[in-house]
Structures are given as C-alpha cells and as structure tokens.
Design an enzyme around this catalytic site. Structure first.
Site, PDB file in Angstrom:
ATOM      1  N   SER A  28      39.718  35.558  36.692  1.00  0.00           N
ATOM      2  CA  SER A  28      40.989  36.111  36.213  1.00  0.00           C
ATOM      3  C   SER A  28      42.076  35.059  36.283  1.00  0.00           C
ATOM      4  O   SER A  28      42.069  34.199  37.177  1.00  0.00           O
ATOM      5  CB  SER A  28      41.342  37.289  37.123  1.00  0.00           C
ATOM      6  OG  SER A  28      42.673  37.671  36.937  1.00  0.00           O
ATOM      7  N   TYR A  67      42.613  40.971  45.967  1.00  0.00           N
ATOM      8  CA  TYR A  67      41.811  40.955  44.741  1.00  0.00           C
ATOM      9  C   TYR A  67      41.720  39.527  44.203  1.00  0.00           C
ATOM     10  O   TYR A  67      40.631  39.003  43.938  1.00  0.00           O
ATOM     11  CB  TYR A  67      42.410  41.889  43.676  1.00  0.00           C
ATOM     12  CG  TYR A  67      41.827  41.651  42.312  1.00  0.00           C
ATOM     13  CD1 TYR A  67      40.506  41.984  42.031  1.00  0.00           C
ATOM     14  CD2 TYR A  67      42.573  41.036  41.293  1.00  0.00           C
ATOM     15  CE1 TYR A  67      39.955  41.728  40.791  1.00  0.00           C
ATOM     16  CE2 TYR A  67      42.029  40.787  40.049  1.00  0.00           C
ATOM     17  CZ  TYR A  67      40.722  41.134  39.800  1.00  0.00           C
ATOM     18  OH  TYR A  67      40.160  40.867  38.576  1.00  0.00           O
ATOM     19  N   LYS A 124      38.467  36.721  43.876  1.00  0.00           N
ATOM     20  CA  LYS A 124      38.037  35.969  42.686  1.00  0.00           C
ATOM     21  C   LYS A 124      37.983  34.474  42.993  1.00  0.00           C
ATOM     22  O   LYS A 124      37.051  33.772  42.600  1.00  0.00           O
ATOM     23  CB  LYS A 124      38.992  36.228  41.514  1.00  0.00           C
ATOM     24  CG  LYS A 124      38.910  37.631  40.948  1.00  0.00           C
ATOM     25  CD  LYS A 124      37.600  37.846  40.215  1.00  0.00           C
ATOM     26  CE  LYS A 124      37.399  39.283  39.797  1.00  0.00           C
ATOM     27  NZ  LYS A 124      36.053  39.606  39.308  1.00  0.00           N
TER      28      LYS A 124
HETATM   29  P1  NAD Z   1      35.792  48.070  35.077  1.00  0.00           P
HETATM   30  O1  NAD Z   1      36.133  48.699  36.384  1.00  0.00           O
HETATM   31  O2  NAD Z   1      35.969  48.886  33.851  1.00  0.00           O
HETATM   32  O3  NAD Z   1      34.295  47.549  35.115  1.00  0.00           O
HETATM   33  C1  NAD Z   1      33.665  47.098  36.294  1.00  0.00           C
HETATM   34  C2  NAD Z   1      32.365  47.857  36.428  1.00  0.00           C
HETATM   35  O4  NAD Z   1      31.676  47.406  37.590  1.00  0.00           O
HETATM   36  C3  NAD Z   1      32.561  49.368  36.576  1.00  0.00           C
HETATM   37  O5  NAD Z   1      31.766  50.018  35.617  1.00  0.00           O
HETATM   38  C4  NAD Z   1      32.107  49.664  37.999  1.00  0.00           C
HETATM   39  O6  NAD Z   1      31.527  50.954  38.098  1.00  0.00           O
HETATM   40  C5  NAD Z   1      31.104  48.550  38.235  1.00  0.00           C
HETATM   41  N1  NAD Z   1      30.927  48.163  39.647  1.00  0.00           N
HETATM   42  C6  NAD Z   1      31.895  47.894  40.562  1.00  0.00           C
HETATM   43  N2  NAD Z   1      31.336  47.540  41.729  1.00  0.00           N
HETATM   44  C7  NAD Z   1      29.985  47.556  41.539  1.00  0.00           C
HETATM   45  C8  NAD Z   1      28.871  47.287  42.376  1.00  0.00           C
HETATM   46  N3  NAD Z   1      29.033  46.928  43.651  1.00  0.00           N
HETATM   47  N4  NAD Z   1      27.636  47.403  41.870  1.00  0.00           N
HETATM   48  C9  NAD Z   1      27.458  47.790  40.575  1.00  0.00           C
HETATM   49  N5  NAD Z   1      28.483  48.071  39.740  1.00  0.00           N
HETATM   50  C10 NAD Z   1      29.726  47.948  40.215  1.00  0.00           C
HETATM   51  O7  NAD Z   1      36.607  46.711  34.975  1.00  0.00           O
HETATM   52  P2  NAD Z   1      36.765  45.705  33.761  1.00  0.00           P
HETATM   53  O8  NAD Z   1      38.166  45.725  33.339  1.00  0.00           O
HETATM   54  O9  NAD Z   1      35.689  45.925  32.767  1.00  0.00           O
HETATM   55  O10 NAD Z   1      36.537  44.343  34.526  1.00  0.00           O
HETATM   56  C11 NAD Z   1      35.295  43.678  34.549  1.00  0.00           C
HETATM   57  C12 NAD Z   1      35.413  42.419  35.384  1.00  0.00           C
HETATM   58  O11 NAD Z   1      36.429  41.592  34.838  1.00  0.00           O
HETATM   59  C13 NAD Z   1      35.824  42.673  36.844  1.00  0.00           C
HETATM   60  O12 NAD Z   1      35.110  41.779  37.660  1.00  0.00           O
HETATM   61  C14 NAD Z   1      37.301  42.348  36.846  1.00  0.00           C
HETATM   62  O13 NAD Z   1      37.733  41.912  38.116  1.00  0.00           O
HETATM   63  C15 NAD Z   1      37.374  41.232  35.828  1.00  0.00           C
HETATM   64  N6  NAD Z   1      38.696  41.106  35.215  1.00  0.00           N
HETATM   65  C16 NAD Z   1      39.277  42.193  34.624  1.00  0.00           C
HETATM   66  C17 NAD Z   1      40.539  42.084  34.069  1.00  0.00           C
HETATM   67  C18 NAD Z   1      41.226  43.269  33.461  1.00  0.00           C
HETATM   68  O14 NAD Z   1      42.455  43.246  33.352  1.00  0.00           O
HETATM   69  N7  NAD Z   1      40.522  44.306  33.034  1.00  0.00           N
HETATM   70  C19 NAD Z   1      41.199  40.846  34.080  1.00  0.00           C
HETATM   71  C20 NAD Z   1      40.574  39.753  34.665  1.00  0.00           C
HETATM   72  C21 NAD Z   1      39.312  39.897  35.228  1.00  0.00           C
HETATM   73  C1  WQD Z   2      51.786  43.458  32.603  1.00  0.00           C
HETATM   74  C2  WQD Z   2      53.315  43.453  32.551  1.00  0.00           C
HETATM   75  C3  WQD Z   2      54.342  44.311  34.534  1.00  0.00           C
HETATM   76  C4  WQD Z   2      52.898  48.421  34.110  1.00  0.00           C
HETATM   77  C5  WQD Z   2      46.988  42.586  36.156  1.00  0.00           C
HETATM   78  C6  WQD Z   2      46.352  41.961  37.364  1.00  0.00           C
HETATM   79  C7  WQD Z   2      45.561  40.753  36.952  1.00  0.00           C
HETATM   80  C8  WQD Z   2      44.574  41.079  35.824  1.00  0.00           C
HETATM   81  C9  WQD Z   2      45.229  41.805  34.697  1.00  0.00           C
HETATM   82  C10 WQD Z   2      42.447  41.562  36.738  1.00  0.00           C
HETATM   83  C11 WQD Z   2      53.962  43.001  33.850  1.00  0.00           C
HETATM   84  C12 WQD Z   2      54.644  45.200  33.363  1.00  0.00           C
HETATM   85  C13 WQD Z   2      53.153  47.085  33.912  1.00  0.00           C
HETATM   86  C14 WQD Z   2      53.982  49.337  34.008  1.00  0.00           C
HETATM   87  C15 WQD Z   2      55.447  47.521  33.485  1.00  0.00           C
HETATM   88  N1  WQD Z   2      43.530  41.949  36.262  1.00  0.00           N
HETATM   89  N2  WQD Z   2      54.401  46.636  33.605  1.00  0.00           N
HETATM   90  N3  WQD Z   2      55.222  48.854  33.693  1.00  0.00           N
HETATM   91  O1  WQD Z   2      50.104  42.430  36.334  1.00  0.00           O
HETATM   92  O2  WQD Z   2      49.846  40.845  34.368  1.00  0.00           O
HETATM   93  O3  WQD Z   2      47.869  41.636  35.566  1.00  0.00           O
HETATM   94  O4  WQD Z   2      45.973  42.926  35.200  1.00  0.00           O
HETATM   95  O5  WQD Z   2      42.096  40.459  36.997  1.00  0.00           O
HETATM   96  O6  WQD Z   2      44.916  40.295  38.077  1.00  0.00           O
HETATM   97  O7  WQD Z   2      47.361  41.585  38.275  1.00  0.00           O
HETATM   98  O8  WQD Z   2      49.085  43.215  34.135  1.00  0.00           O
HETATM   99  O9  WQD Z   2      49.256  45.202  32.729  1.00  0.00           O
HETATM  100  O10 WQD Z   2      49.735  45.426  35.192  1.00  0.00           O
HETATM  101  O11 WQD Z   2      51.370  44.187  33.750  1.00  0.00           O
HETATM  102  O12 WQD Z   2      56.596  47.126  33.219  1.00  0.00           O
HETATM  103  O13 WQD Z   2      53.838  50.558  34.226  1.00  0.00           O
HETATM  104  O14 WQD Z   2      53.751  44.802  32.353  1.00  0.00           O
HETATM  105  O15 WQD Z   2      55.443  44.211  35.390  1.00  0.00           O
HETATM  106  O16 WQD Z   2      55.127  42.287  33.497  1.00  0.00           O
HETATM  107  P1  WQD Z   2      49.351  41.987  35.161  1.00  0.00           P
HETATM  108  P2  WQD Z   2      49.812  44.596  33.970  1.00  0.00           P
END
Ligand code: NAD
Ligand code: WQD
Length: 341
Positions: free
Chosen positions: A125, A149, A153
């Site tokens: 991330s 979190y 990562k």
């Molecule tokens: P998500 O929660 O929709 O998907 C993650 C999946 O992993 C879920 O289906 C959950 O049930 C499964 N899971 C969790 N722990 C598990 C375990 N121990 N064993 C088996 N399954 C397990 O999330 P997502 O948004 O699809 O994110 C996927 C990956 O990408 C995550 O690792 C997340 O940290 C990373 N990521 C997400 C974002 C985002 O904003 N969505 C941003 C950056 C990185």
């Molecule tokens: C985006 C912008 C908020 C909600 C997060 C995690 C990051 C990654 C992606 C996993 C910011 C603003 C939000 C609301 C708002 N996930 N906001 N009102 O914080 O950039 O990233 O998700 O890896 O690790 O931190 O994303 O969508 O929460 O926020 O004003 O109700 O929207 O302040 O400026 P963020 P976000």
C-alpha cells in the site's frame, strides 16, 4: 496458462483480479476465510467469466493445510491479497493485525517453500510512504508507517526482501511488491464491487452510500490542508486497472526471477470535493456534505509517480475519475446492500 492461488480472492481487489486472470486463461483457486467477504462474489466472478473457480474456505495461517493445497493443485504462482485493512481497527487491535497480516504471510512463504510455487505478488500500500515530503511519490522514497496496519505492510515488505535475498541464488523465486494507491470503482457489469461492513471508512464507498440514500451526508475531514481547495488529495485508481497491473506484474516475474517493487496509481490526485463532484456527475444525485475536523493520521496529499510500472511492466492506468465513479455507482445502485442485496 498458470495455476494461481488467489488468497483473499473473495474480497474487493481479489475478485476483480480473478476476473482478469480467468479472462487471460489462467486456472484460479481462491482461498479465503470470508472474514471480510462473501462467497457470492466468487459465484459472480464465475458468472462474469463463464469459467470455473475452485473456492476453498480456509485461513492462510493454517500452514499445513496451505502446503497441502499448493502441492495438490500444483500451484506455480500466488497472488496474496488476504489481510486485514482497516486503519482505525488496526490501532485498536494491533495484535490481530500483526497476526493476520505478518504471521499469515510467513505461513504462506513457508508453505510455498515446501511446494513448487515460486512466484508471489504481494498487496502492499502507498501507506508505507507515511507522510511523504513531496509528491508525486516514487518507489525509492523513504518508508515509514503511522499505524499498525501500515506497519504490518512494511514488515511484510522487509520480510519479503530478506527472504528473496536468501533464496535468489536458486534462480527460482520471483517476488513482486505492489504498492496500491486508492483503489475504487467496480467491474463494468456492476455485479461485483466494494462491499464494506457497516459504515464505510473510505471516501468512495461513503459517497456511494450517501448517493443511494443509506447515509445522510458526507463528513469532509478537514478543509484547511495546503491543497487546491483545502481538502485531502489522493490518487484514486480504478480497481480493474489495478487488477490488470497484477497480470503484468506476474508476467514480469515469469520473464525472470527477481524482486520488484512498483507503485500502482494513476499519477493524478483528486481532492475530496473534486471526487464528490465527479460522483454527482456520474450518478445524477446531489451529495450533501459538511466540513468536519481533520481525521487523525490523515495527510494532505498522496499521489504516485507511476513511471516505473510503465517502464518495467508495460502497465499504466486507463480509466479516469469519471469512469471510476460511473462503475462504483452502477454497483452501488444495483446492489445497495452489497452482496447481501
Ligand atoms: P478485502 O477485505 O475486500 O479483501 C481481503 C480478503 O482477505 C477478504 O475477502 C478476507 O475475507 C480475506 N482474508 C483476510 N484475512 C484472511 C486470512 N487470514 N486467511 C484467508 N483470507 C483472509 O480487501 P481488499 O480491499 O480487496 O484488499 C486486498 C489487499 O490489498 C489487502 O491485503 C489490503 O491490505 C491491500 N490493500 C488494499 C487497499 C484498499 O484501499 N482497498 C489499498 C492498499 C492495499
Ligand atoms: C481519502 C480522502 C480523507 C472518508 C486509506 C488507507 C490506506 C489505503 C487506502 C489500504 C482523505 C477523506 C474520507 C470520509 C473524508 N488502504 N475522507 N470523509 O485515507 O487515503 O487511505 O485507504 O492500504 O492505507 O489509509 O483513503 O478513502 O479513507 O480517504 O473526507 O468519510 O477522503 O480525509 O482525504 P486514505 P480514504
């Protein structure tokens, strides 16, 4: 054709990536403990692609089971999405996050070592950049976490680098670390999408739920940042572009074993208010909002320099904010209660 284990494949990004993998003729096995997802998404992936997916309900921390699974299916590559991802929850429950995200990945690596799976793509991330000194962010920026979190990562990234250094002389191992910016949007069919539990933490799902009438208004966290309009700026990336990035990353590993780190972002930042306006346009709905306090831990601006991914993977994002909003809206309006609709 590869045989690919998709951990966390029932989740948001894993389900969209499974669609792209299947469309490219790969064999897909999904392992998910359904802690944050529903099996309905896997059924939808099969329907959309007209292909079979082997779904296995289980946990990545069950190492023996994972080893047997990798061996039995002769898996060659693993796309590792499984993990917990809510920043606030990670502050309240750090041990659960380290156990799931760090210990879970250690189990996966050992299981891979005990089988013949040698390519791994890891979901990292942009949060690993902490509060960057400048934008756009390149992969060689300093890293640092601001919450458990993000720390989980970063710890996994470091473990992967140490592990790769130890095994690289075998000439077998490929590890790709993908640092996602802000994934949003949904498959164009509107049949799969992001389905957060309870009140969404993230901006786009929150806006979507206001637009569909489930929530009354958006709280905009801070309007005094040093940005164009005072609200936070982020690099929103369409989840289908992100999914395609995984295929390019896997191909890069298949061209030759290596450890690679890539940003997956568009390179363009949008403020909260710009994103809200784009969603209003796409949905035809008025989205009420109120300014509120800054959210603790938030940064002003975060967007990628995505040039390395273009140069090394031949990948760049195709979809802009309009399409991200249109697809998110199609999913939200067709399935107002997500997969429970
Ligand atoms: P998500 O929660 O929709 O998907 C993650 C999946 O992993 C879920 O289906 C959950 O049930 C499964 N899971 C969790 N722990 C598990 C375990 N121990 N064993 C088996 N399954 C397990 O999330 P997502 O948004 O699809 O994110 C996927 C990956 O990408 C995550 O690792 C997340 O940290 C990373 N990521 C997400 C974002 C985002 O904003 N969505 C941003 C950056 C990185
Ligand atoms: C985006 C912008 C908020 C909600 C997060 C995690 C990051 C990654 C992606 C996993 C910011 C603003 C939000 C609301 C708002 N996930 N906001 N009102 O914080 O950039 O990233 O998700 O890896 O690790 O931190 O994303 O969508 O929460 O926020 O004003 O109700 O929207 O302040 O400026 P963020 P976000």
């Amino acid at each position: 054709m590869s045989t690919i284990l998709v951990t966390g494949g029932a989740g948001y990004i894993g389900s969209h990536t499974s669609v792209e993998l299947l469309n490219a003729d790969n064999k897909v096995i999904v392992l998910d403990n359904l802690s944050n997802s529903s099996k309905v998404s896997v059924a939808a992936v099969q329907r959309l692609t007209n292909r079979d997916v082997e779904f296995i309900e289980g946990d990545i921390r069950n190492e023996d089971f994972l080893t047997d699974l990798l061996r039995a299916h002769k898996v060659d590559s693993v796309l590792h999405f499984a993990g917990l991802k809510a920043v606030g929850e990670s502050v309240a429950q750090p041990l659960r996050y380290y156990d799931n995200n760090v210990q879970g990945t250690m189990c996966l690596l050992r299981a891979m070592q005990a089988s013949s799976a040698r390519n791994l793509v890891f979901s990292s991330s942009a949060t690993v950049y902490g509060d960057p000194a400048t934008v756009p962010i390149t992969e060689d920026f300093p890293t640092g976490a601001t919450n458990p979190y993000g720390q989980s990562k970063l710890m996994v990234e470091e473990i992967l680098q140490d592990f790769h250094a130890a095994v690289k002389d075998t000439g077998e191992w490929g590890i790709s670390i993908l640092r996602y910016f802000n994934p949003v949007g949904a498959h164009i069919s509107g049949q799969i999408g992001e389905d957060p539990n309870g009140i969404p933490n993230n901006l786009m799902p929150y806006i979507s739920q206001v637009a569909v009438g489930k929530l009354p208004y958006l709280s905009v966290f801070g309007n005094d940042y040093a940005t164009r309009d005072g609200t936070g700026v982020r690099d929103y990336i369409h989840v289908v572009d992100l999914a395609k990035g995984h295929l390019r990353a896997l191909e890069n590993l298949q061209r030759g074993p290596k450890l690679a780190i890539h940003n997956l972002g568009t390179g363009t930042g949008y403020s909260v208010l710009e994103t809200l306006k784009a969603f209003e346009q796409a949905s035809g709905k008025t989205i009420d909002y109120q300014f509120a306090q800054r959210r603790p831990g938030d940064i002003a601006e975060c967007y990628a320099n995505p040039e390395r991914a273009l140069k090394e993977l031949g990948w760049q994002a195709e979809f802009g904010i309009e399409r991200m909003c249109e697809d998110a809206w199609r999913w939200q309006s067709q399935y107002p209660d997500g997969f429970a609709s």
